[in-house]
Design an enzyme around this catalytic site. Structure first.
Site: not given
Ligand code: C5P
Length: 417
Positions: A227, A296, A306, A325-326, A342, A356, A360
């Site tokens: 991105n 995502d 390739k 999701d970290i 964020f 969110k 989370k």
């Molecule tokens: O789920 P989303 O991407 O909308 O959430 C954004 C927040 O979650 C940001 O703080 C991003 O760094 C974190 N995030 C994460 N791991 C993911 C997706 C988003 O830590 N796989």
């Protein structure tokens, strides 16, 4: 309005922070005096007024003429200088100064400072400065054996205990031909450290883990999903946290940003690599700030070779699978750090940010418009917590990062009280 009160880079930032500040730049004797000339120039370029003071030994290495030309002011070299109407240059010179910076600080000059000696103008003015509003910074420069000598280390500890900030030194090739510790920092590093010295140390003793930038999810050996995140916001937060005295670890996706000074950086590529790096460290940190724009989804498999056009009218399709999701995972740890997430959205910013935060399970979400922030040097942030929202109006990313850091520090102290 119910929240607790709480980048740009290089030259631009220094200009924002140093414009209008008066700096006394002291040179003691050493070959690194040639770098002090460059540093004087950088300070002037940043909009500071610079008063150079040189010891007799410094004048052996570089002339006062050079320093006058670069600093745009006559240089002071001795305490009997009759130009001061009251003949008290050692008092007058520091009364309007924002800081005294000794570049280079020789082993001999550090010994003088440690003992409070005052037998030349520079040591005299260090002693006579109003210490509570005019900090002293010293940039040691010497041969590695001189640096390692217990006497130098003893003097340095004394000077530090008396309130001075020690800049560096670095390590590497030395003018004497030897290699090791004692090399003076480069002018750009000195400038960044001087700028940092003016920031309040609200996070001293704290550890911060920060993710920044995009991730890159390979499709084949040459292509991938990513991105437009530049990493600028996350890098600015890392810099602001380090300036505030925190020990900072920055886990960065593929970006083109230079590492902020004093920050430990770990580079990763994919979301899974970022996840692994974060989870190995999160529990040992006080704060986790998830700035990264983590992909995502990732291709379910990365082909070994390739993908080639085959002429087949049926186009290849890429099957996706979800990345972990970290932030949500860290927020579920039993001994979780204080978590800040964020939300970069293209519409319904606050609605998504609130959802969110709840989903989370984190105390604070920082909301911004994704398309309007990626790659830019400025931004608008909205802090969203359990009790409401507060906007941090448009500013450069480092200014916003400093405000966010102050906000996090205030929340940590409130939680500890
Ligand atoms: O789920 P989303 O991407 O909308 O959430 C954004 C927040 O979650 C940001 O703080 C991003 O760094 C974190 N995030 C994460 N791991 C993911 C997706 C988003 O830590 N796989």
């Amino acid at each position: 309005m119910s929240l607790a009160a709480g980048g740009t880079t290089g030259d631009v930032q220094a200009r924002l922070d140093l414009a209008g500040k008066h700096i006394v730049l002291g040179l003691s004797g050493g070959i690194a005096c040639y770098k002090a000339a460059d540093f004087a120039r950088e300070l002037v370029k940043a909009g500071a007024t610079v008063q150079v003071v040189m010891t007799e030994a410094a004048e052996r290495f570089i002339t006062a003429v050079t320093l006058q030309a670069l600093s745009l002011r006559p240089v002071f070299t001795n305490q009997w200088d009759a130009r001061a109407p009251n003949n008290m240059a050692h008092i007058n010179l520091t009364r309007e100064a924002a800081a005294v910076v000794i570049v280079p600080a020789s082993a001999d000059f550090l010994a003088k400072l440690a003992q409070g000696r005052a037998d030349d103008l520079l040591s005299l003015l260090c002693l006579a400065r109003p210490a509570e509003r005019c900090p002293l910074l010293v940039a040691p420069a010497m041969n590695r054996e001189m640096w390692a000598h217990p006497a130098t280390q003893r003097n340095l500890a004394r000077v530090r205990a008396d309130g001075a900030t020690v800049l560096g030194p670095g390590s590497g090739d030395q003018a004497c031909g030897e290699t090791g510790d004692g090399r003076m920092l480069e002018p750009a590093e000195l400038l960044a450290d001087l700028v940092a010295s003016f920031q309040p140390k609200t996070l001293r003793g704290k550890t911060l883990l920060i993710t920044a930038g995009p991730t890159f999810e390979p499709i084949d050996p040459v292509r991938g999903l990513t991105n437009r995140s530049s990493g600028k916001m996350g890098f600015a937060i890392a810099r602001a946290a380090a300036e505030a005295g925190a020990a900072v670890t920055l886990i960065a996706g593929p970006v083109h940003e230079a590492s902020p000074r004093g920050v430990r950086r770990i580079d990763v590529g994919t979301a899974q690599q970022m996840f692994d790096a974060v989870l190995a460290l999160a529990a040992s940190h006080d704060v986790f700030v998830a700035t990264a724009a983590v992909a995502d989804w990732r291709p379910a498999m990365c082909t070994e070779h390739k993908l080639k056009k085959t002429g087949d009218p049926k186009l290849p399709s890429i099957e996706l699978t979800e990345n972990p999701d970290i932030l949500a995972t860290v927020a579920r740890l039993p001994n979780r750090p204080y978590c800040v997430g964020f939300a970069a959205e293209s519409h319904d910013l606050l609605k998504h940010a609130r959802e969110k935060r709840a989903r989370k399970n984190v105390p604070l979400i920082v909301a911004n418009f994704g398309p309007a922030t990626f790659s830019r040097d400025d931004n608008v942030l909205t802090l969203v917590d359990a009790s409401g929202e507060r906007e941090l109006p448009r500013a450069d990313k480092l200014t916003l990062a400093r405000q966010l850091v102050a906000e996090i520090a205030a929340r940590l102290s409130a939680a500890a009280a």
